[in-house]
Design an enzyme around this catalytic site. Structure first.
Site, PDB file in Angstrom:
ATOM      1  CG  ASP A 140     -21.940 -12.652 -15.684  1.00  0.00           C
ATOM      2  OD1 ASP A 140     -22.051 -13.467 -14.744  1.00  0.00           O
ATOM      3  OD2 ASP A 140     -22.320 -11.474 -15.598  1.00  0.00           O
ATOM      4  CD  GLU A 196      -2.851   1.147   2.420  1.00  0.00           C
ATOM      5  OE1 GLU A 196      -2.730   0.285   3.315  1.00  0.00           O
ATOM      6  OE2 GLU A 196      -3.772   1.979   2.388  1.00  0.00           O
TER       7      GLU A 196
END
Ligand SMILES: C[C@@H](O)[C@H](NC(=O)OP(=O)(O)OC[C@H]1O[C@@H](n2cnc3c(N)ncnc32)[C@H](O)[C@@H]1O)C(=O)O
Ligand SMILES: [Fe+2]
Length: 531
Positions: free
Chosen positions: A448, A177
């Site tokens: 999907d 991060e």
């Protein structure tokens, strides 16, 4: 009531005490491997050496004595076997010594319940991301359902492995991060989303290959932007399919500020409420186990010591969760998961206009790339399906500058609604198996294939939104289609295996390659985390 919670599934041994209102105390000790990843036996030795000291500290901080505890909860799984056994043994001993009830808790349940408790979320869609897991979870009826999850490693595991490759010890997430804050160049990485499932191992391999060629800051930046965008995308899809309004972010990776801000941004622009677990309680901790144990106990669940055997592959969907009252999903029609859908007219014909709008929460370059690819893909695959006799809406217009498609409006009902309505859908399932078999024979995957993307129009079945599908697809893609569809049956229907069997048997009638496809399907099921 006062509950002691003990956690030690992997890297951290921790003891926490909660009561009905608040966390009274929590104390942890984390094992840091000298080199390589977590070594289960070494971690277990660390836990055995430190469990008494952390319990002592937790009691000192609380001002309570062990005799004042009413229930002892411990994490029963998933996790590393040797570590789980250390914690289970300690919990059993405590329960016997003080003559109080013992309860084994599912670890992910702890993550989400402490998040709900601290944030006030009631019935949220949960994005739970840790070292070992990455799941999209929603409550329905009497349990939490896993709507989507990683098909290989947890995101935290990717971050930890990448960090280790550049010499950063566990936990790698916080350092990644920090580096990412100084990066600004988006490197090309695979964007791996299928329905509500994600995968991270390909991204890890690609990112590792950049080491030495690109700056570590840009690698970390790109890994975060790509993986977080994937997760916010699946989160948005889950919100759309379930029509829930709250979001809860939980698990170790939920500490990440970039992820927190992306989730908050998405929520704000789409009218949802984002609840972010207090950073202090995102990583593994005893308080979360105590909280989940208390809810289980208060809902009447009891365990005999013989029922507290650890379970390394314990899944959250195996737990009874009667303490939440979730509403039945209502699917809205005017807003797709990732596009605005409006009714329109094209030279007198009833049409639907689908516009892929900008997602401000993600990197703009990545956003344009995804929207362009998806729109082009949807156009091309619908065209291919139709020209091969598989029903899909007629396409009328395509505007690449406005990311817009205009297509036939189908007057039908989604398979999702049909199954939920309880009407006779078996004939539809049989027919669907044949259609998907034919589609795969053409080497087209849908990408999907969930019951919301299957429309039943009179006697016909139409496939919609193949924007994540592939032409010239591999066996793996076909097996993924079947996996996604049959998994979503689980969330729709309690006798899901009947649906699955009907589907598979009619699929086999048409598919010319089903032996290999079904074999790959079994491998995918095995590969899934904690199965
Ligand atoms: C089964 C159980 O042992 C496992 N627990 C686990 O993985 O530890 P948890 O504490 O939930 O999450 C740790 C992960 O969270 C990541 N992490 C911590 N701080 C982070 C940050 N600021 N940014 C990104 N990742 C972060 C760490 O790098 C590590 O991968 C799980 O929940 O799956
Ligand atoms: Fe965890």
């Amino acid at each position: 009531m006062k509950v002691l919670g003990l956690e030690g599934t992997a890297h951290t041994i921790s003891a926490g005490i909660v009561d009905d209102n608040r966390i009274i105390s929590n104390f942890s000790s984390t094992y840091i491997p000298k080199n390589g990843g977590i070594h289960p036996r070494e971690a277990a030795i660390h836990h055995a050496d430190n469990i008494l000291p952390v319990m002592k500290k937790a009691f000192e901080e609380s001002g309570l004595s062990p005799g004042q505890i009413n229930l002892v909860a411990f994490s029963m799984g998933p996790g590393l076997g040797p570590c789980l056994r250390v914690v289970a043994t300690a919990a059993r001993a405590f329960s016997i010594k003080y003559g109080i009830p013992l309860i084994g808790v599912n670890h992910p349940l702890g993550h989400v319940e402490i998040g709900r408790k601290l944030s006030g979320a009631k019935d949220p869609i949960m994005l739970y991301i840790s070292g070992g897991n990455t799941q999209i979870i929603a409550h329905e009826e009497n349990s939490y359902k896993v709507l989507g999850e990683t098909m290989d490693i947890g995101l935290g595991n990717l971050l930890d492995k990448l960090a280790r490759d550049v010499g950063i010890p566990f936990p790698g997430g916080p350092k990644i991060e920090e580096f990412a804050l100084k990066g600004d160049k988006l490197l090309d990485l695979p964007y791996s989303v299928k329905g509500m499932d994600t995968s991270f191992s390909g991204i890890y391999t690609a990112a590792r290959n950049y080491i030495g060629r690109e700056s570590i800051e840009n690698i970390c930046y790109s890994v975060q932007e790509t993986t977080f965008s994937m997760l916010v995308e699946v989160l948005e899809r889950a919100l759309y399919y379930t029509d829930k309004r709250e979001i809860l972010l939980a698990g170790g990776v939920a500490r990440n500020d970039r992820l927190r801000s992306m989730v908050s941004h998405m929520a704000k622009s789409s009218g949802y409420v984002a609840y972010l677990t207090d950073k202090k309680y995102c990583m593994d901790n005893g308080a979360m186990i105590a909280q989940a144990g208390m809810l289980m106990y208060l809902s009447g669940q009891r365990q005999h010591i013989m029922d507290t055997k650890v379970n390394q592959s314990f899944r959250i969907d195996e737990v009874k969760v009667p303490w939440i009252n979730s509403k039945k999903p209502v699917i809205s029609n005017n807003r797709g998961a990732e596009a605005l859908i409006s009714e329109s007219q094209f030279y007198g014909r009833k049409t639907i206009t689908k516009q892929r709008v900008e997602k401000e929460y993600r990197n703009q370059e990545l956003d344009r790339k995804i929207r362009t690819e998806r729109m082009k893909n949807e156009f091309n695959l619908i065209f291919r399906l139709k020209s091969n006799g598989i029903n899909s809406p007629i396409l009328y217009d395509f505007d690449k500058y406005n990311f817009t498609l205009v297509m036939q409006k189908l007057d039908g009902i989604t398979l999702n609604k049909l199954i939920r309505s309880g009407d006779n859908y078996m004939a539809v399932i049989n027919k669907l198996g044949q259609i998907i078999g034919e589609m795969h024979n053409l080497l087209i995957s849908h990408g999907d294939l969930n019951p919301n993307n299957i429309m039943v129009v009179g006697p016909d079945i139409y496939l919609i939104d193949p924007s994540m599908g592939k032409f010239n697809c591999e066996i793996e893609d076909m097996a993924d289609d079947i996996f996604l569809l049959t998994e979503s049956f689980k969330n729709l229907y309690s006798n899901y295996d009947v649906l699955e069997n009907h589907f598979i048997s009619s699929y086999k009638e048409k598919s010319t390659n089903y032996v290999e496809i079904i074999k790959t399907l079994d491998e995918i099921k095995q590969r899934r985390r904690y199965v």
